[in-house]
Design an enzyme around this catalytic site. Structure first.
Site, mmCIF file in Angstrom:
data_model
loop_
_atom_site.group_PDB
_atom_site.id
_atom_site.type_symbol
_atom_site.label_atom_id
_atom_site.label_comp_id
_atom_site.label_asym_id
_atom_site.label_seq_id
_atom_site.Cartn_x
_atom_site.Cartn_y
_atom_site.Cartn_z
ATOM 1 N N ARG A 139 4.276 7.863 3.319
ATOM 2 C CA ARG A 139 3.925 8.408 2.008
ATOM 3 C C ARG A 139 3.917 9.933 2.094
ATOM 4 O O ARG A 139 3.602 10.500 3.160
ATOM 5 C CB ARG A 139 2.572 7.882 1.551
ATOM 6 C CG ARG A 139 2.552 6.367 1.327
ATOM 7 C CD ARG A 139 1.177 5.865 0.939
ATOM 8 N NE ARG A 139 1.190 4.409 0.752
ATOM 9 C CZ ARG A 139 0.996 3.528 1.734
ATOM 10 N NH1 ARG A 139 0.752 3.948 2.963
ATOM 11 N NH2 ARG A 139 1.035 2.228 1.496
ATOM 12 N N LYS A 166 -3.544 5.180 2.934
ATOM 13 C CA LYS A 166 -3.915 4.644 1.630
ATOM 14 C C LYS A 166 -4.717 3.358 1.771
ATOM 15 O O LYS A 166 -5.693 3.138 1.035
ATOM 16 C CB LYS A 166 -2.656 4.389 0.798
ATOM 17 C CG LYS A 166 -2.920 3.801 -0.582
ATOM 18 C CD LYS A 166 -1.634 3.598 -1.350
ATOM 19 C CE LYS A 166 -1.906 3.012 -2.730
ATOM 20 N NZ LYS A 166 -0.652 2.797 -3.493
ATOM 21 N N HIS A 229 8.510 10.822 -2.631
ATOM 22 C CA HIS A 229 8.145 9.417 -2.435
ATOM 23 C C HIS A 229 9.380 8.529 -2.382
ATOM 24 O O HIS A 229 9.334 7.411 -1.847
ATOM 25 C CB HIS A 229 7.220 8.960 -3.568
ATOM 26 C CG HIS A 229 6.357 7.788 -3.213
ATOM 27 N ND1 HIS A 229 6.837 6.497 -3.156
ATOM 28 C CD2 HIS A 229 5.049 7.702 -2.886
ATOM 29 C CE1 HIS A 229 5.868 5.674 -2.825
ATOM 30 N NE2 HIS A 229 4.771 6.376 -2.650
ATOM 31 N N ARG A 232 10.809 6.520 0.740
ATOM 32 C CA ARG A 232 10.317 5.181 1.075
ATOM 33 C C ARG A 232 11.175 4.106 0.408
ATOM 34 O O ARG A 232 11.558 3.120 1.041
ATOM 35 C CB ARG A 232 8.858 5.030 0.646
ATOM 36 C CG ARG A 232 7.910 5.835 1.519
ATOM 37 C CD ARG A 232 6.507 5.893 0.961
ATOM 38 N NE ARG A 232 5.845 4.613 0.821
ATOM 39 C CZ ARG A 232 5.312 3.925 1.834
ATOM 40 N NH1 ARG A 232 5.399 4.395 3.071
ATOM 41 N NH2 ARG A 232 4.691 2.776 1.623
ATOM 42 N N HIS A 255 2.358 -1.311 4.077
ATOM 43 C CA HIS A 255 1.848 -2.034 2.924
ATOM 44 C C HIS A 255 0.752 -2.978 3.398
ATOM 45 O O HIS A 255 0.773 -3.474 4.519
ATOM 46 C CB HIS A 255 2.966 -2.811 2.232
ATOM 47 C CG HIS A 255 3.880 -1.934 1.447
ATOM 48 N ND1 HIS A 255 5.149 -2.310 1.077
ATOM 49 C CD2 HIS A 255 3.715 -0.671 0.975
ATOM 50 C CE1 HIS A 255 5.729 -1.335 0.394
ATOM 51 N NE2 HIS A 255 4.873 -0.332 0.322
ATOM 52 N N TYR A 265 -2.276 -9.520 13.810
ATOM 53 C CA TYR A 265 -1.204 -10.174 14.554
ATOM 54 C C TYR A 265 0.118 -9.448 14.326
ATOM 55 O O TYR A 265 0.865 -9.164 15.255
ATOM 56 C CB TYR A 265 -1.104 -11.629 14.092
ATOM 57 C CG TYR A 265 0.044 -12.402 14.710
ATOM 58 C CD1 TYR A 265 0.009 -12.794 16.043
ATOM 59 C CD2 TYR A 265 1.152 -12.743 13.940
ATOM 60 C CE1 TYR A 265 1.050 -13.514 16.607
ATOM 61 C CE2 TYR A 265 2.197 -13.463 14.494
ATOM 62 C CZ TYR A 265 2.150 -13.844 15.824
ATOM 63 O OH TYR A 265 3.180 -14.540 16.371
#
Length: 302
Positions: A139, A166, A229, A232, A255, A265
């Protein structure tokens, strides 16, 4: 009740998100229903949200409804309410229009963008940020606030602490040799300070959040074509099209994973795969930069 719920979120919610949530309640909710007993608020009262959408702020209206719903559910969980009236508003508010952030995703145009970045004649620090952005696709705030203490160039890893993310979880970015080369080139200039990309005015602050976007405009990419941005979306779009596993891409984009056990995991399981992906991605960008007919590094998804 909302104040109590906000206090509970303070430890996990980013400061900027907390400030926006508080503004939502203070300016958009409390003046109309803030003094009402939460157990007595019914769905028609929640139509105060239409005041927001009447000025065209449809997304804000939906976000406010979501925040109110969180408070009502907290009240239910703590035995101070029995019903969430926001659940009965389905269809009562105008649907928010989904606006995708501008990004260049066509391979030929990506090549043009990369060559423009290489030829950028503005400040050296901004130029390095522009060169690193497509290689790490973090970001914009995570990139411009990068600190030298977070970067291990020998291990080729950038470890971003949770408080700067974030989703409030630590994130590791594998650095391809191309990314390390950019950092090594910049280190003699800014390496003695805290920030990798310090402000042009003072090294005690990171560079402006407008610096990268201003540089893109200077290079001829308007706000409807490419933004900071957008790097991304550029990476996500191409990596998915080129056959990399969606879970690996999503993990590299940092995310959120709703299931915390699965998230832990995935962080461990996908690191080796992410390192391979980031190296292949950097090589792919090199090919686009030279204008070569790049053969997609397509692979079987796992």
């Amino acid at each position: 009740m909302a104040e109590e719920w906000l206090a509970k979120q303070a430890a996990t919610m980013a400061p900027a998100t907390m400030a926006k949530a508080r503004w939502t309640f203070d300016d958009l909710v409390f003046p109309w229903i803030g003094s009402r007993p939460i157990a007595e608020i019914d769905p028609p009262e929640m139509l105060v949200l239409r005041r927001i959408e009447e000025r065209g702020a449809h997304e804000t209206a939906h976000r406010t409804k979501q925040r109110c719903g969180q408070v009502f559910r907290y009240a239910i969980a703590t035995h101070r309410a029995k019903h969430d009236p926001t659940t009965d508003l389905r269809g009562a508010l105008t649907a928010a229009k989904v606006e995708h952030r501008p990004a260049i995703t066509d391979p030929a145009r990506i090549g043009e963008l990369l060559r423009a970045i290489d030829g950028y004649t503005g400040g050296f620090v901004v130029r390095c940020a522009l060169r690193l952005a497509p290689l790490v696709f973090t970001r914009p705030g995570e990139l411009r606030k990068a600190e030298w203490a977070e970067i291990d160039m020998d291990a080729a890893l950038w470890r971003i602490p949770a408080e700067r993310m974030k989703m409030r979880e630590p994130h590791t970015v594998p650095l391809a040799p191309q990314a390390v080369a950019v950092l090594r080139e910049l280190q003699p200039l800014t390496g003695n300070g805290r920030y990798v990309f310090p402000s042009a005015r003072t090294t005690s602050r990171p560079m402006s959040d407008a610096a990268v976007n201003a540089a893109l405009r200077r290079m001829g990419f308007d706000k409807d074509t490419m933004t900071g941005h957008g790097f991304r979306a550029l990476a996500s779009s191409r990596l998915n099209e080129l056959g990399w596993a969606p879970d690996v891409i999503e993990r590299q984009l940092a995310h959120a994973e709703r299931n915390k056990v699965r998230a832990a995991y995935n962080r461990a399981q996908y690191m080796e795969e992410r390192q391979r992906m980031m190296q292949a991605w950097a090589d792919y960008l090199d090919g686009l930069r030279t204008g070569a007919d790049v053969v997609a590094f397509k692979r079987k998804a796992v």
